[in-house]
Design a protein around this motif. Structure first.
Motif, PDB file in Angstrom:
ATOM      1  N   LEU A 379       0.824  -1.209   0.000  1.00 17.67           N
ATOM      2  CA  LEU A 379       0.000   0.000   0.000  1.00 17.67           C
ATOM      3  C   LEU A 379       0.858   1.258   0.000  1.00 17.67           C
ATOM      4  O   LEU A 379       0.615   2.191  -0.772  1.00 17.67           O
ATOM      5  CB  LEU A 379      -0.936  -0.005   1.212  1.00 17.67           C
ATOM      6  CG  LEU A 379      -1.872   1.211   1.316  1.00 17.67           C
ATOM      7  CD1 LEU A 379      -2.726   1.337   0.058  1.00 17.67           C
ATOM      8  CD2 LEU A 379      -2.759   1.095   2.549  1.00 17.67           C
ATOM      9  N   VAL A 380       1.880   1.322   0.869  1.00 14.67           N
ATOM     10  CA  VAL A 380       2.697   2.541   0.915  1.00 14.67           C
ATOM     11  C   VAL A 380       3.487   2.721  -0.377  1.00 14.67           C
ATOM     12  O   VAL A 380       3.739   3.855  -0.806  1.00 14.67           O
ATOM     13  CB  VAL A 380       3.629   2.543   2.149  1.00 14.67           C
ATOM     14  CG1 VAL A 380       2.828   2.550   3.422  1.00 14.67           C
ATOM     15  CG2 VAL A 380       4.593   1.369   2.129  1.00 14.67           C
ATOM     16  N   LYS A 381       3.841   1.615  -1.029  1.00 13.50           N
ATOM     17  CA  LYS A 381       4.525   1.737  -2.319  1.00 13.50           C
ATOM     18  C   LYS A 381       3.610   2.352  -3.372  1.00 13.50           C
ATOM     19  O   LYS A 381       4.054   3.103  -4.239  1.00 13.50           O
ATOM     20  CB  LYS A 381       4.996   0.361  -2.785  1.00 13.50           C
ATOM     21  CG  LYS A 381       6.188  -0.185  -2.019  1.00 13.50           C
ATOM     22  CD  LYS A 381       6.554  -1.575  -2.516  1.00 13.50           C
ATOM     23  CE  LYS A 381       7.718  -2.154  -1.701  1.00 13.50           C
ATOM     24  NZ  LYS A 381       8.046  -3.545  -2.135  1.00 13.50           N
ATOM     25  N   ALA A 382       2.313   2.041  -3.286  1.00 12.68           N
ATOM     26  CA  ALA A 382       1.369   2.594  -4.251  1.00 12.68           C
ATOM     27  C   ALA A 382       1.130   4.085  -4.021  1.00 12.68           C
ATOM     28  O   ALA A 382       0.807   4.815  -4.953  1.00 12.68           O
ATOM     29  CB  ALA A 382       0.043   1.842  -4.170  1.00 12.68           C
ATOM     30  N   LEU A 383       1.303   4.558  -2.784  1.00 12.55           N
ATOM     31  CA  LEU A 383       0.998   5.947  -2.448  1.00 12.55           C
ATOM     32  C   LEU A 383       2.180   6.877  -2.609  1.00 12.55           C
ATOM     33  O   LEU A 383       2.014   8.099  -2.655  1.00 12.55           O
ATOM     34  CB  LEU A 383       0.469   6.021  -1.008  1.00 12.55           C
ATOM     35  CG  LEU A 383      -0.818   5.252  -0.725  1.00 12.55           C
ATOM     36  CD1 LEU A 383      -1.201   5.374   0.733  1.00 12.55           C
ATOM     37  CD2 LEU A 383      -1.944   5.750  -1.614  1.00 12.55           C
ATOM     38  N   VAL A 384       3.410   6.335  -2.622  1.00 12.09           N
ATOM     39  CA  VAL A 384       4.627   7.160  -2.740  1.00 12.09           C
ATOM     40  C   VAL A 384       5.198   6.966  -4.136  1.00 12.09           C
ATOM     41  O   VAL A 384       5.381   5.825  -4.579  1.00 12.09           O
ATOM     42  CB  VAL A 384       5.667   6.746  -1.674  1.00 12.09           C
ATOM     43  CG1 VAL A 384       6.970   7.500  -1.885  1.00 12.09           C
ATOM     44  CG2 VAL A 384       5.130   7.005  -0.276  1.00 12.09           C
ATOM     45  N   PRO A 385       5.485   8.036  -4.877  1.00 12.64           N
ATOM     46  CA  PRO A 385       5.365   9.454  -4.501  1.00 12.64           C
ATOM     47  C   PRO A 385       4.111  10.126  -5.025  1.00 12.64           C
ATOM     48  O   PRO A 385       4.043  11.334  -5.119  1.00 12.64           O
ATOM     49  CB  PRO A 385       6.593  10.056  -5.171  1.00 12.64           C
ATOM     50  CG  PRO A 385       6.692   9.283  -6.456  1.00 12.64           C
ATOM     51  CD  PRO A 385       6.217   7.877  -6.155  1.00 12.64           C
ATOM     52  N   VAL A 386       3.091   9.335  -5.404  1.00 11.82           N
ATOM     53  CA  VAL A 386       1.917   9.902  -6.055  1.00 11.82           C
ATOM     54  C   VAL A 386       1.171  10.853  -5.131  1.00 11.82           C
ATOM     55  O   VAL A 386       0.910  12.003  -5.469  1.00 11.82           O
ATOM     56  CB  VAL A 386       0.982   8.771  -6.527  1.00 11.82           C
ATOM     57  CG1 VAL A 386      -0.217   9.343  -7.245  1.00 11.82           C
ATOM     58  CG2 VAL A 386       1.741   7.812  -7.428  1.00 11.82           C
TER      59      VAL A 386
END
Length: 744
Positions: A379-386
């Motif tokens: 999940l955190v990979k999907a949100l960073v850096p978007v």
């Protein structure tokens, strides 16, 4: 692709959307800034020149008055040089003739200190007795004294100082010695004037030596022999300098100044502070400052000038600010006009990107994931850096406290990679409130603390259960959060909460299956052992039926029946343990209380297990001072004692076992001790759980339910069980049962 496009939009979308307005707005702001800077520079210079002129004028007024006062002392010196003997009446007429009180405001008086050797003090006091009981004081040992002999005007304040030996004070003596050595006027350091009584002011004196012979005088002995005394004036510093500068005129100029008695500054040297009524201004900011000095006889004193609040004209700042404001208004108008044409396209593109991100993040969290940490990482990979420069998931413990040590974080801040959840620890209070059910936190910009400039934090929950918090942070100054970002993050958090719950349910199901398989394996092994024994004994019995005498068959039958009974009891105990574990799990364990003797019950169980003690090679001992009665469930406590003793037999085979029962106020204590293998500290709580044991089931038989059932029964009675153990030295289980117990 979507992540790269949104990152470019986050960094450069403003430039692309505003390219046509950027040049005009930048030029407008640049011209306004240059104009504001030049105007501020000119006005500030003009204001500072005004301040310097005012300080120069004040310094000259102070120096001029000090020079006039010094000239007065030199004039008085001439009086004594012109007349070898000046009487009190002549000195008084001289002071009156120069209009001392009117012309020399701020000076306490004009006087003469007469040189008297030690042998002449008594004669001087007798000769001047008529003059208000004249005496020389203080009487200090030494070869010479300089008492105040004349002091005008002869008011009550000055009369207090008559006869005072000024050579007895170190500060005064230092100045007088300098005057003797140089033949020129000398100034003291800070002193307290002997005339002072209430509310004393800092004071100082100026001495002018009077010699009978003309200067120079080559040696100190020659100078002392020729010295008649000192013409001097005492000054109260605040009276003197207030009379010089004038408070009304100074208040209009809004300038404060301090005078220090010497070239250095320090609170111990402060002799005058003009703005003394407003000491809280001391630590306040001032716009202008100037330091100079004045000459006081042979000393140079430091003078510091500073502007008071309100000295600098308001237009020094207001005119440049007005220029800047006008430039900003023009630039903003230009910017807004050009932006209006492309805003709709930008909004539509942002909405499409948010939907794409929601789709991508949903795929990340609803994929085939078997544990929560992997889900957090995806999940955190999907949100960073978007959506964030740094994103993290902070799990919660059972009490709703954030567990930063178990958090998952990814991103960059200040050019460095961030992987430790401690990055969000400064926001621990906000995160805790959210985990405990508080409203989401949305700070779009302006935090500027701990490297975080914008912050969003929402709870991760599903069906009322909180799992932790999702925290997003912007660390780059050009980015900010919008209201649309908040709605998007809340939707992602909802879906992530469902995914986390599914992950936990999947893990629980896996653990339940693993526990079930282990239990079935252990139960089948435990049930198989007595059944195998029974089958073997049955074969032996059949062999004896066909062979042997009746007496031999009866003897073997009796031994075989004993084995049967033991194995049947073992099967019954296994079945009862499994039934009790089921009852405890569904909460249907019921107690049938009656008054029983715990000591008697323990003896019965030990007698019943005597064969097992002998088979294991365990010597037993029992200790009880008398009956220990209470209202308990006899059958259930029998289980507790039985389970503790069989546990001691398993893990302490071949070693002594000790049992003790004692009565205490409102409780009964049962202890079962063995000298077996002991239990490691990390296993002392685990052995009381279902299907758990201190060592592998391959080494020790049993379902792993005995201690669990014992603890549940004791706690159902309102008591507790604790374990004291040391590896290699055995274990002691201590049962405490609440009751109004009386040992009888």
């Amino acid at each position: 692709m979507i992540a790269g496009r949104m990152r470019l939009r986050a960094h450069f979308s403003e430039l692309s959307a505003n390219a046509r307005a950027a040049l005009i707005s930048a030029m407008t702001l640049g011209l306004a800034g240059v104009s504001a800077f030049q105007s501020h520079r000119y006005l500030e210079s003009d204001s500072f020149q005004s301040f310097e002129y005012e300080t120069f004028r004040l310094q000259k007024e102070i120096q001029s008055r000090l020079d006039v006062n010094l000239n007065l002392l030199l004039l008085t010196q001439g009086l004594f040089l012109a007349s070898r003997e000046v009487t009190r009446e002549e000195f008084a007429r001289f002071v009156e003739a120069i209009e001392f009180s009117r012309q020399y405001a701020g000076i306490l008086g004009l006087g003469f200190a007469l040189k008297v050797d030690a042998h002449g003090i008594a004669a001087l006091e007798r000769g001047e007795a008529r003059y208000r009981r004249f005496r020389v004081w203080p009487r200090s040992p030494g070869g010479v004294a300089f008492p105040i002999y004349f002091l005008q005007p002869a008011n009550e304040m000055n009369l207090r100082a008559m006869g005072y030996d000024m050579y007895s004070d170190p500060e005064r003596r230092n100045a007088m010695d300098r005057a003797i050595d140089t033949g020129r006027p000398a100034t003291t350091a800070l002193v307290t004037l002997v005339q002072e009584r209430e509310e004393p002011q800092p004071g100082f004196l100026i001495y002018v030596p009077v010699f009978r012979e003309r200067w120079p005088l080559s040696s100190r002995a020659e100078r002392l022999r020729s010295l008649m005394g000192f013409v001097y004036s005492p000054y109260r510093s605040y009276d003197l300098f207030d009379s010089i500068v004038g408070s009304d005129r100074h208040e209009r100029s809004r300038i404060d100044f301090k005078i220090f008695a010497g070239p250095d500054r320090g609170p111990e040297l402060l002799i005058y502070h003009h703005d003394r009524k407003n000491r809280e201004r001391e630590a306040s900011r001032f716009d202008y400052f100037h330091a100079t000095s004045v000459q006081v006889a042979d000393a140079r004193w430091r003078v510091e000038f500073r502007s008071l609040p309100g000295y600098r004209p308001i237009w020094v700042l207001s005119i440049p600010l007005a220029i800047l404001f006008a430039g900003a208004v023009i630039a903003a108008f230009t910017w807004r006009t050009v932006l209006g044409m492309g805003r709709r396209t930008e909004v539509e593109r942002a909405a499409k990107d948010r939907l794409q991100l929601l789709y991508d993040s949903s795929k990340k969290v609803f994929g085939p994931i078997e544990n929560a940490p992997d889900l957090y990482g995806n999940l955190v990979k999907a949100l960073v850096p978007v959506l964030a420069d740094v994103a993290g998931i902070i799990p919660a413990d059972e009490d709703g406290n954030p567990r930063f040590e178990l958090g998952t974080v990814q991103g960059r801040a200040e050019g460095h990679a961030v992987t430790d959840a401690a990055f969000f620890r400064p926001q621990a209070e906000l995160i805790s409130s959210i985990i405990r059910g508080g409203a989401p936190v949305f700070i779009p910009e302006g935090m500027n603390g701990d490297g975080i400039r914008a912050f969003i934090c929402v709870g991760l929950q599903s069906r009322g259960r909180l799992f932790g918090a999702l925290a997003l942070a912007i660390t780059e100054p050009r980015r900010r959060y919008r209201s649309e970002d908040r709605e998007l993050v809340m939707e992602i958090a909802k879906r992530a909460g469902v995914a986390i719950e599914n992950t936990f349910l999947f893990q629980s199901a896996q653990e339940a299956v693993e526990v079930r398989d282990n239990f079935i394996s252990i139960a089948s092994h435990e049930l198989k052992t007595p059944l195998t024994t029974l089958a073997l004994q049955n074969q032996i019995a059949r062999r004896y039926v066909s062979n042997g005498s009746v007496e031999a068959r009866l003897e073997h039958y009796e031994r075989i029946m004993g084995v049967y009974e033991g194995q049947v009891r073992r099967l019954v105990r296994l079945v009862e343990d499994m039934l009790d574990a089921t009852r405890l799990k569904i909460g249907k364990l019921e107690l049938s209380r009656e008054e029983i003797d715990l000591a008697d019950l323990a003896r019965e169980v030990m007698d019943r297990l005597s064969n097992e003690f002998r088979a294991a090679g365990c010597e037993t001992s029992f200790r009880a001072k008398g009956p220990v009665r209470g209202t308990w469930d006899r059958f259930r406590l029998d289980q507790v004692v039985t389970n503790l003793l069989t546990n001691a037999i398993k893990y302490g085979a071949g070693k002594p076992i000790e049992v003790s029962v004692e009565a205490r106020p409102r409780s009964a204590i049962l202890k079962v001790s063995d000298q077996g293998i002991g239990i490691a500290p990390e296993n002392r709580e685990r052995v009381f759980e279902r299907y758990e044991r201190a060592i592998s089931s391959r080494n020790i038989s049993g379902l792993g339910l005995g201690l669990y059932i014992a603890r549940e029964i004791v706690e159902a009675h309102g008591g507790k069980v604790r374990l004291e153990s040391e590896e290699g030295k055995g274990s002691t289980f201590i049962v405490e049962l609440p009751s109004d117990v009386t040992a009888r």
